[in-house]
Write an enzyme that holds these catalytic residues in place. Structure first.
Site, mmCIF file in Angstrom:
data_model
loop_
_atom_site.group_PDB
_atom_site.id
_atom_site.type_symbol
_atom_site.label_atom_id
_atom_site.label_comp_id
_atom_site.label_asym_id
_atom_site.label_seq_id
_atom_site.Cartn_x
_atom_site.Cartn_y
_atom_site.Cartn_z
ATOM 1 N N ASN A 490 -7.642 1.500 -6.051
ATOM 2 C CA ASN A 490 -7.181 0.570 -5.029
ATOM 3 C C ASN A 490 -8.182 -0.557 -4.748
ATOM 4 O OD1 ASN A 490 -4.679 1.617 -4.695
ATOM 5 N ND2 ASN A 490 -5.030 2.539 -2.695
ATOM 6 N N TYR A 491 -9.369 -0.479 -5.340
ATOM 7 C CA TYR A 491 -10.272 -1.633 -5.359
ATOM 8 C C TYR A 491 -10.171 -2.259 -6.750
ATOM 9 C CZ TYR A 491 -12.441 0.118 -1.036
ATOM 10 O OH TYR A 491 -12.678 0.550 0.251
ATOM 11 N N ARG A 492 -8.988 -2.650 -7.110
ATOM 12 C CA ARG A 492 -8.642 -3.113 -8.457
ATOM 13 C C ARG A 492 -9.667 -4.129 -8.970
ATOM 14 N NH1 ARG A 492 -4.444 -1.288 -11.613
ATOM 15 N NH2 ARG A 492 -2.929 -1.640 -9.949
#
Length: 565
Positions: A490-492
């Site tokens: 989700n911290y792409r």
């Protein structure tokens, strides 16, 4: 047995046929022809034989082509990173804002029929813009925006809730608070983040040490698969249900909703913020934080922010400020006792603490002004949208004091790039790394988020900020996890690897996949091969299927329940 193949991009693409038609063939533009074809397909696939024209849903009000006057508004309303909203950014050919499950099913089937890919957007917070933009001009796509799927049904008696994928974290918190003052849910601190992406990638928040991640508290889901079927947990099977709880839903289908298990929160919680600069003993505070934050009481979450700042009044001289932001699930008196035992170096006193309800702590962490009511959580729009870049790392051994000293020097040299340390431990570390696709549990002290944002237009500002971020990431190499150097989905971060072609080969996917999922990557690949062997649901960092020669072998090993989904 493999599913039927949708039209291959190795043959002449149907969209390209439209573009190659001579002007005399049709008076319509390629964009208008595509719009008409897609609209016609949607209407044909959703209209039952008994429907009258008056009762047919008007897709023309929710389908937008690039020539439509509402297209820009529909696209930009949920763009959360201006880096991916430039004139050169490949944009969706169509945007669809469906309202019913049948609309989503039809959209999947029509996209396959016309040779278009789907990018699914819930809140638009993907750090690399993959929910609404593309880096590939050879992969024509539509955006399926789920913001109409934001219904939230809270069952206090059953301590559960169904949450639409288009809802935001803030809306979920508010709807829980409407029904109960002693229930909450472990999810993120940014209220405008969309549920669909947040949950399917893991769901990290300030109650993870007490209750785990969002995905650790999901008990059911609804998804539209590559064949347009609406599946729940029972019909999709346990393998697919496992995959969409941390493996990224966009690789497997279109998530419609999740059913979550609510958690009990105390009537009184406590927050505090303590700040120190390097000149005022920040180094010792940060050094001790590494030992205390992952090991203290499970109800205590202490996030550490590190920022380069300019000293006042000595203009131009920079230092680093360390800020500890805390949520404690209990009253201030008990918190003071815990801190005196575990972290006396912080020097916390009761005057630093604020007691409040859990919903008010949500507002405090969201940085709303004092006195703001919970209704503010229903606002889906952030105050501002900037250019930004984020990266992530995991720390498994404390950074030594001299390492911190060198870090301060690097941060002040760069000038803008900041770090966020998020502690692990507690319940998060008690759950097996294979329980969900999210593998970063026991053995990790904390997660690092690298952060830089800017508002200046132009390539010079962008190149400078991106260079700072990558330089700081390189500097941290000796202090973070290795073999692989791990990252949080989700911290792409496209810097860690991308699929080099639209085919998303297994080799390319394993480069970034092992960093995000470690030992769980292979199981995700097996699930992908079983449910989407032709790789329809794909993006620059999606889960790839196995090469076709290996598919039958994979299907023999997959859970039998998957085959009957």
């Amino acid at each position: 047995m493999r599913r039927s193949t949708f039209l291959s991009f190795s043959v002449v693409h149907p969209l390209l046929l439209l573009l190659l038609l001579p002007p005399a063939v049709s008076s319509s533009s390629p964009s208008e022809s595509l719009y008409a074809n897609f609209l016609n397909c949607l209407e044909n696939r959703t209209q039952s034989p008994s429907s009258s024209s008056s009762s047919t849903y008007q897709f023309s009000q929710s389908l937008f082509s690039q020539s439509n006057s509402s297209y820009s508004g529909a696209l930009n309303s949920y763009v959360r990173n201006r880096r991916f909203n430039t004139s050169s950014t490949p944009k969706p050919l169509l945007i669809l804002t469906p309202s019913l499950q049948s609309h989503v099913s039809a959209a999947v089937l029509c996209s396959k029929h016309l040779g278009l890919l789907i990018r699914t957007r819930s809140g638009g917070h993907d750090y690399e813009g993959l929910s609404y933009a593309s880096s590939r001009s050879d992969d024509p796509f539509i955006v399926l925006d789920t913001f109409n799927f934001r219904a939230i049904d809270v069952d206090v008696a059953g301590e559960s809730a169904w949450v639409g994928s288009g809802a935001t974290v803030g809306e979920l918190y508010y709807r829980i608070w409407e029904k109960s003052r002693v229930h909450g849910f472990p999810a993120g601190v940014c209220p405008t983040v969309g549920i669909g992406g947040h949950f399917s990638g893991g769901g990290y928040g300030n109650m993870l040490r007490k209750f785990g991640l969002s995905v650790d508290n999901i008990v059911d889901a609804k998804i539209v698969d590559v064949d347009g079927r609406v599946l729940d947990r029972a019909s999709m099977g346990e393998d697919l249900f496992w995959a969409i709880r941390g493996g990224g839903g966009a690789s497997f289908g279109v998530i419609l909703a999740y059913r979550i298990k609510l958690v009990r929160v105390p009537e009184t919680v406590t927050v505090f913020r303590v700040e120190k600069t390097v000149e005022h003993n920040a180094t010792e505070m940060v050094y001790r934080w590494q030992y205390v934050a992952p090991a203290t009481d499970n109800g205590l979450f202490m996030r550490l922010l590190l920022r380069p700042i300019t000293l006042e009044p000595r203009k131009g001289e920079k230092t680093v400020r360390a800020s500890v932001y805390t949520l404690f699930l209990g009253d201030a008196e008990r918190l003071i006792s815990i801190m005196a035992r575990d972290f006396p170096e912080l020097g916390l006193s009761k005057v630093d603490c604020k007691e409040m309800s859990w919903i008010d702590s949500v507002l405090w962490w969201g940085r709303f002004e004092n006195g703001t009511g919970p209704e503010a959580l229903l606002d889906r729009m952030p105050d501002s949208v900037n250019f930004l870049k984020r990266k992530s790392d995991y720390v498994r051994e404390p950074i030594p004091r001299d390492g911190l000293d060198s870090l301060w020097d690097k941060m002040t040299e760069l000038g803008k790039a900041g770090l966020v340390f998020n502690p692990y431990g507690g319940v998060l570390s008690e759950i097996a790394s294979s329980e969900t696709p999210f593998p970063h549990r026991a053995g990790n002290l904390f997660k690092i988020q690298y952060s830089i944002s800017w508002s200046e237009e132009g390539t010079e500002a962008a190149n400078d900020c991106l260079s700072q971020m990558r330089s700081l990431y390189s500097f941290m190499t000796p202090f973070v996890s290795k073999d692989p150097r791990r990252a949080y989905l989700n911290y792409r971060d496209l810097d860690i690897g991308v699929a080099r072609s639209s085919g998303n080969s297994y080799g390319d996917g394993s480069v970034y996949g092992v960093k995000y999922f470690v030992g769980n990557f292979e199981r995700l690949v097996n699930v992908k091969t079983a449910v989407d062997p032709e790789n329809f649901f794909r993006n620059e960092q999606s889960i790839p299927p196995l090469p076709s020669k290996s598919s039958n072998l994979c299907l023999l090993n997959i859970d039998a329940s998957m085959g009957s989904a």
